[in-house]
Scaffold this active site. Structure first.
Site, short mmCIF file in Angstrom:
data_model
loop_
_atom_site.label_atom_id
_atom_site.label_comp_id
_atom_site.label_asym_id
_atom_site.label_seq_id
_atom_site.Cartn_x
_atom_site.Cartn_y
_atom_site.Cartn_z
N HIS A 122 8.32 -1.96 -0.41
CA HIS A 122 8.21 -0.88 0.56
C HIS A 122 8.08 0.49 -0.11
CE1 HIS A 122 12.17 -1.88 -0.80
NE2 HIS A 122 12.43 -0.60 -0.74
N CYS A 123 8.27 0.51 -1.44
CA CYS A 123 8.32 1.83 -2.09
C CYS A 123 7.20 2.03 -3.10
CB CYS A 123 9.65 1.99 -2.83
SG CYS A 123 11.07 1.70 -1.84
N ILE A 124 7.26 1.22 -4.18
CA ILE A 124 6.44 1.53 -5.36
C ILE A 124 4.95 1.57 -5.05
CG2 ILE A 124 6.05 0.99 -7.78
CD1 ILE A 124 8.94 1.81 -6.94
N VAL A 162 3.57 2.15 -2.32
CA VAL A 162 3.30 2.99 -1.14
C VAL A 162 3.46 4.47 -1.44
CG1 VAL A 162 4.24 3.57 1.14
CG2 VAL A 162 3.96 1.16 0.48
N ASP A 163 4.56 4.81 -2.09
CA ASP A 163 4.90 6.23 -2.25
C ASP A 163 3.83 7.07 -2.96
OD1 ASP A 163 7.10 5.38 -0.96
OD2 ASP A 163 8.52 5.68 -2.61
#
Ligand code: SAJ
Length: 427
Positions: free
Chosen positions: A262-264, A266-267
């Protein structure tokens, strides 16, 4: 015992970020209200379930009460409102701020005048100023007077046995001093770690995006090395271990079949798109994303080459895919590279068996054994313990001819000793 100054806390979004935070606030004595659109979640919370399955919460949950809210007007009781809703990207990797905007609308409609609103969702610099603040101003509030807005980016690491919401340091930013002071006081009342005030809300937004972009580019670096070292017959994982003997100025990252979560993955897009609005092209971040997004295809092509060595091709081969989740020992499909690998193999008409003990819904078989029995070649797409613990001789006993180790989690030498063709990512 009531929380600081009898303040009531409302957490909007009770997922892997919001739920642990709600439990922690309640454990620290705040009266906590939880708001989420998912009725199932609310029911499970009312039953006292650990809905995110993080072990460290098991001790706290029986001792706390989270008042679930089904009528959003109850938000009006709360002094501190924390927005912890998803901030995904769409198919074109554009940031999707709908959930943050809709949660802000809900809070603005039901705000207790003078309350503090904290956004924990990961957002790019400018979102609080351009999306959140205007929603409250349109509702008639004046930021810094009868509503206070702060940003404290979440740093939850699912499945991490050491770092969790109780002990991870945080950064906090606000539009003005009072909002900052209130947010600092709140986080310092629940977390036993450094809570660092940032000079502005923009800096707080930028911090999380930077720390995750840092991880993405470093993974891309070793993924690119994996490709070139593979051509040179060099095991990049040994080289990384060698470099990691340097006690300073090096931080090991590891090549793999892709970057999920959900992070790497996407951010960085949040930063790329924001900078694009200002006519700046984050070339480096874009290239890193391209490299990491290329790893599923690279993995599938490794399989093709290995199959050719045993006179096989995708078509007509029975391929076992072990793992669908993006991360070891959890069942989370978000942006999982395994899904891309499965899609690529299906396009190539391979016959697939899939098994992930944490994702039964995506598994086509019931066990590792069944998959090994029915497959002739394997792709390990997630480094679940259940897979890395498989004794090497078992692969041979089950007639496996080729193994592509997408997470470099098997013992390469032992697999080779079984006469099996082994390809890791960069090893
Ligand atoms: N991955 C690699 N090579 C690496 C590390 C990870 O290929 O060296 C892959 C993983 O297999 C996975 C993806 O990248 O598919 C993401 O892995 P992750 O370990 O970063 O796990 P996440 O997505 O849970 O990331 C979280 C993030 N936490 C927050 O955003 C609050 C990230 O900032 C943390 O650095 C990371 O956990 C962590 O350190 O475990």
């Amino acid at each position: 015992m009531k929380g600081k100054n009898n303040q009531k806390v409302c957490v909007i979004g009770l997922g892997y970020v919001g739920f642990p935070l709600a439990v922690l606030c309640a454990a620290k004595g705040y009266e906590v209200f939880g708001y989420d659109k998912d009725e199932e979640k609310l029911k499970r919370i009312e039953k006292g379930e650990n809905i995110v399955g993080e072990e460290y919460l098991n001790e706290m949950i029986p001792k706390v009460k989270i008042n679930v809210i089904r009528d959003e007007s109850e938000i009006r009781n709360c002094d501190i409102n924390i927005i912890a809703v998803p901030t995904p990207v769409d198919k074109k990797y554009f940031p999707d701020l709908r959930f943050v905007a809709s949660a802000s609308e809900t809070v603005a409609k039901n705000l207790k005048p003078g309350a503090l609103v904290i956004v924990e969702s990961t957002i790019n610099p400018g979102v609080c100023d351009e999306v959140v603040k205007p929603i409250f101003e349109k509702a008639g509030y004046s930021v810094g007077k009868n509503v206070f807005i702060a940003h404290c980016p979440e740093r939850i690491n699912p499945g991490d046995p050491q770092w969790n919401v109780t002990n991870i340091p945080r950064v906090v930013g606000s539009f003005e001093e009072k909002g900052l002071a209130r947010a600092l006081e709140f986080y310092r009342s629940i977390i036993f770690a450094e809570i660092m005030p940032m000079k502005s809300i923009f800096e707080a937004e930028a911090t999380k995006i930077m720390e995750n972009s840092f991880r993405d580019i470093n993974i891309a670096f070793v993924n690119e090395l994996a490709k070139s070292f593979n051509l040179m017959g060099i095991d990049v994982t040994n080289v990384i271990r060698g470099a990691a003997t340097k006690p300073f100025a090096f931080m090991a990252h590891w090549p793999s079949c892709g970057v999920g979560g959900h992070c790497i993955p996407v951010d960085p897009y949040y930063l790329i798109e924001k900078a694009k609005e200002l006519n700046f092209d984050h070339k480096f971040l874009r290239v890193a994303r391209e490299i990491n997004n290329s790893m599923p295809l690279y993995t599938v092509e490794l399989l093709q080459d290995a199959l050719n060595l045993v006179g096989k091709a995708y078509k007509g081969s029975v391929i076992g895919v072990l793992g669908v989740s993006y991360k070891a020992n959890v069942g989370d499909l978000r942006e999982s590279p395994a899904l891309k690998i499965i899609e690529l193999l299906e396009e190539r008409k391979a016959l697939l068996h899939i098994f992930d003990p944490y994702v039964p819904g995506k598994s086509t078989l019931k066990s590792v054994d069944e998959l090994l029995e029915k497959s002739e070649a394997l792709i390990i797409a997630t480094n679940h313990k259940e897979f890395s613990d498989i004794p090497p001789e078992k692969f041979k006993e089950r007639g496996i001819k080729v193994i592509i180790d997408g997470k470099n989690c098997l013992d390469k030498e032992k697999i080779l000793e079984q006469g099996i063709i082994y390809r890791g990512i960069g090893r």
